[in-house]
Write a protein that holds these residues in place. Structure first.
Motif, PDB file in Angstrom:
ATOM      1  N   LEU A  81       0.830  -1.217   0.000  1.00 28.10           N
ATOM      2  CA  LEU A  81       0.000   0.000   0.000  1.00 28.10           C
ATOM      3  C   LEU A  81       0.858   1.258   0.000  1.00 28.10           C
ATOM      4  O   LEU A  81       0.509   2.265  -0.626  1.00 28.10           O
ATOM      5  N   ASP A 140       0.821   4.012  -2.863  1.00 23.24           N
ATOM      6  CA  ASP A 140       0.548   5.412  -2.504  1.00 23.24           C
ATOM      7  C   ASP A 140       1.639   6.342  -3.031  1.00 23.24           C
ATOM      8  O   ASP A 140       1.386   7.491  -3.361  1.00 23.24           O
ATOM      9  N   ALA A 176     -10.175  -2.972  -4.388  1.00 19.41           N
ATOM     10  CA  ALA A 176     -10.061  -1.500  -4.408  1.00 19.41           C
ATOM     11  C   ALA A 176     -10.674  -0.936  -5.682  1.00 19.41           C
ATOM     12  O   ALA A 176     -11.392   0.072  -5.650  1.00 19.41           O
ATOM     13  N   LEU A 191     -14.489  -0.900  -5.589  1.00 17.31           N
ATOM     14  CA  LEU A 191     -15.022   0.219  -4.782  1.00 17.31           C
ATOM     15  C   LEU A 191     -15.122   1.486  -5.628  1.00 17.31           C
ATOM     16  O   LEU A 191     -16.149   2.167  -5.632  1.00 17.31           O
ATOM     17  N   GLY A 192     -14.041   1.777  -6.332  1.00 12.04           N
ATOM     18  CA  GLY A 192     -14.005   2.988  -7.165  1.00 12.04           C
ATOM     19  C   GLY A 192     -15.012   2.941  -8.293  1.00 12.04           C
ATOM     20  O   GLY A 192     -15.702   3.918  -8.565  1.00 12.04           O
ATOM     21  N   GLU A 193     -15.119   1.754  -8.920  1.00 16.34           N
ATOM     22  CA  GLU A 193     -16.045   1.611 -10.048  1.00 16.34           C
ATOM     23  C   GLU A 193     -17.495   1.738  -9.594  1.00 16.34           C
ATOM     24  O   GLU A 193     -18.329   2.316 -10.291  1.00 16.34           O
ATOM     25  N   ALA A 202     -18.589   3.423  -7.054  1.00 19.17           N
ATOM     26  CA  ALA A 202     -18.863   4.829  -6.719  1.00 19.17           C
ATOM     27  C   ALA A 202     -19.092   5.665  -7.974  1.00 19.17           C
ATOM     28  O   ALA A 202     -19.819   6.660  -7.930  1.00 19.17           O
ATOM     29  N   LYS A 207      -9.621   6.958   0.261  1.00 21.29           N
ATOM     30  CA  LYS A 207      -8.515   6.437  -0.543  1.00 21.29           C
ATOM     31  C   LYS A 207      -8.973   5.898  -1.900  1.00 21.29           C
ATOM     32  O   LYS A 207      -8.455   6.299  -2.941  1.00 21.29           O
ATOM     33  N   PHE A 208      -9.930   4.992  -1.875  1.00 18.91           N
ATOM     34  CA  PHE A 208     -10.235   4.247  -3.104  1.00 18.91           C
ATOM     35  C   PHE A 208     -11.437   4.776  -3.882  1.00 18.91           C
ATOM     36  O   PHE A 208     -11.677   4.366  -5.004  1.00 18.91           O
ATOM     37  N   ILE A 209     -12.199   5.654  -3.276  1.00 13.55           N
ATOM     38  CA  ILE A 209     -13.314   6.267  -4.013  1.00 13.55           C
ATOM     39  C   ILE A 209     -12.999   7.726  -4.328  1.00 13.55           C
ATOM     40  O   ILE A 209     -13.160   8.183  -5.450  1.00 13.55           O
ATOM     41  N   THR A 231      -4.439  10.862  -1.492  1.00 17.19           N
ATOM     42  CA  THR A 231      -3.228  10.164  -1.077  1.00 17.19           C
ATOM     43  C   THR A 231      -3.295   9.941   0.440  1.00 17.19           C
ATOM     44  O   THR A 231      -4.075  10.608   1.138  1.00 17.19           O
ATOM     45  N   ASN A 232      -2.444   9.040   0.919  1.00 11.35           N
ATOM     46  CA  ASN A 232      -2.448   8.791   2.369  1.00 11.35           C
ATOM     47  C   ASN A 232      -2.034  10.030   3.155  1.00 11.35           C
ATOM     48  O   ASN A 232      -2.492  10.257   4.272  1.00 11.35           O
ATOM     49  N   GLN A 237      -6.351   0.544   6.154  1.00 13.54           N
ATOM     50  CA  GLN A 237      -6.624   0.141   4.766  1.00 13.54           C
ATOM     51  C   GLN A 237      -6.347  -1.344   4.564  1.00 13.54           C
ATOM     52  O   GLN A 237      -7.122  -2.053   3.920  1.00 13.54           O
TER      53      GLN A 237
END
Lengths: 189, 208
Positions: A15, A19, A45, A48-50, A52, B166-168, B172-173, B191
């Motif tokens: 991660l 990042d 991950a 989740l983005g898709e 949203a 973070k993912f939506i 950045t962290n 996370q």
């Protein structure tokens, strides 16, 4: 797919790399023994983005934001901000000036006892003049000289009674005569 | 989901997507637009909110779970941003991260005022612009979305917030740390645990 278990330490490192901008393919190549599990993690991950992305505002939202901002702008542009920082000191100065001027004006209208008595005599004289009983001007002038007139307080009281206007002398002079009138009257004698 | 099942290396596309987002957010044209808006150029600000209206709406909607309230709050965020723009320093933070901070504070105020909030039905939650015409594909998509959303809401408050940021929302962290007041290692730990938990949930539902 390997049988290695993806520990939290490894995942933490993954991660952190992600990042920092390391690409997913680079990360997978860095940890080939965990590639199966890591793909699932990245898929999670991604999902989740898709998901949203399906959330979209209504088309009217854009318009209503424009309206709201325009309203705000017109209020801003049309609003008058009272200049307190300028007005307050100027106002204070103006008030001070008015107070001082008024004070000077009042002191100029205050007459001493001699002047008061003189004026009373003058007024009597004026009254007589208006009634047609006044003495000729050349003979009257010396009689009203301020220096020659000496009246006691008792005499002043008597004069007040004679005038009989129903108030005090102060009221009479302050209320009934302006400075200009006094000056005019004095100038005539 | 589909990209994963069809064997398409979605992770590359996702990675590219993140890069594209980061590039667009750091784009000099965006900085120029922000500078213009800071100088009082309302047309520049209009461009900014057209660009960022959707991510802000999503950010708010996921948290308040009510479309009408989310739209009201989105408007509020931009009005606040317009008023606070002269204080924004683009050397310190990204414009989107700054907008998210305003949105987050607006949501906190919203919760304080409106405690009896009724969340929308999940169907409404994931309604798209074409949603009223319910095709089989959309129904399937909505079912998957409901499952994803259900898994996300099953997380604890901290986990859900950090995963969403973070993912939506694509922060950045470092930006999440600034926003939430937590350290970056603490954020990565949250996370890590949440991703493992969600992965298990998604696998059970054949989503991945």
């Amino acid at each position: 797919m390997n049988k290695n278990e993806l520990t939290e330490d490894i995942l933490d490192k993954v991660l952190m790399l992600h990042d920092q901008g390391t690409s997913v393919s680079d990360i997978l190549s860095m940890f080939p023994e965990y590639s199966g599990e890591l793909k699932e993690i990245f898929a999670t991950a991604h999902l989740l983005g898709e998901t949203a992305k399906q959330i979209e505002p209504s088309l009217k939202l854009s318009g209503s934001i424009v309206t709201k901002l325009n309203g705000k702008r017109s209020i801003k542009e049309g609003s008058f901000v009272f200049p307190w920082r300028v007005v307050l000191p100027v106002g204070a100065m103006a008030l001070l000036l008015v107070t001082v001027t008024l004070g000077q004006f009042r002191s100029s209208t205050v007459v001493n006892e001699d002047q008061t008595v003189a004026f009373i005599d003058n007024q009597d004289d004026l009254t007589k003049k208006s009634r047609g009983t006044a003495a000729p001007e050349d003979t009257a002038a010396p009689a009203i000289s301020l220096v020659n007139i000496k009246l006691t307080v008792a005499e002043i009281d008597q004069e007040e009674q004679d005038i009989d206007f129903g108030g005090t002398m102060d009221d009479f002079f302050l209320d009934e005569f302006s400075t200009a009138e006094i000056d005019t009257a004095l100038a005539e004698f | 989901m589909t990209s994963w099942l069809t064997g398409q290396p979605f992770y590359l596309s996702q990675d590219m997507c993140i890069i594209v987002v980061l590039m667009s957010l750091n784009d000099s044209s965006l900085i120029a637009l922000v500078q213009k808006a800071k100088g009082g150029d309302s047309a520049a600000f209009d461009d900014l909110y057209r660009q960022f209206m959707t991510p802000i709406f999503r950010f708010v909607f996921i948290r308040v779970r009510n479309r009408a309230d989310a739209e009201d709050l989105t408007q509020t965020v931009f009005v606040k941003a317009w008023n606070a723009l002269p204080r924004f320093d683009d050397r310190e933070e990204r414009f989107l991260a700054w907008l998210y901070t305003i949105a987050r504070n607006s949501i906190i105020d919203h919760w304080k005022k409106k405690k009896d909030l009724i969340p929308d039905d999940p169907d409404v939650f994931f309604a798209t612009r074409e949603a009223p015409d319910r095709t089989e594909r959309l129904a399937e998509q909505n079912e998957a979305s409901r499952l994803v959303y259900g898994a996300l809401t099953s997380l604890g408050d901290d986990q859900r917030e950090i995963m969403t940021l973070k993912f939506i929302d694509g922060l950045t962290n470092k930006e999440i740390a600034k926003m939430t007041g937590k350290s970056e290692p603490a954020i990565r730990q949250v996370q890590s645990r949440a991703l493992k938990s969600l992965r298990a949930e998604f696998k059970n539902n054949n989503l991945i």
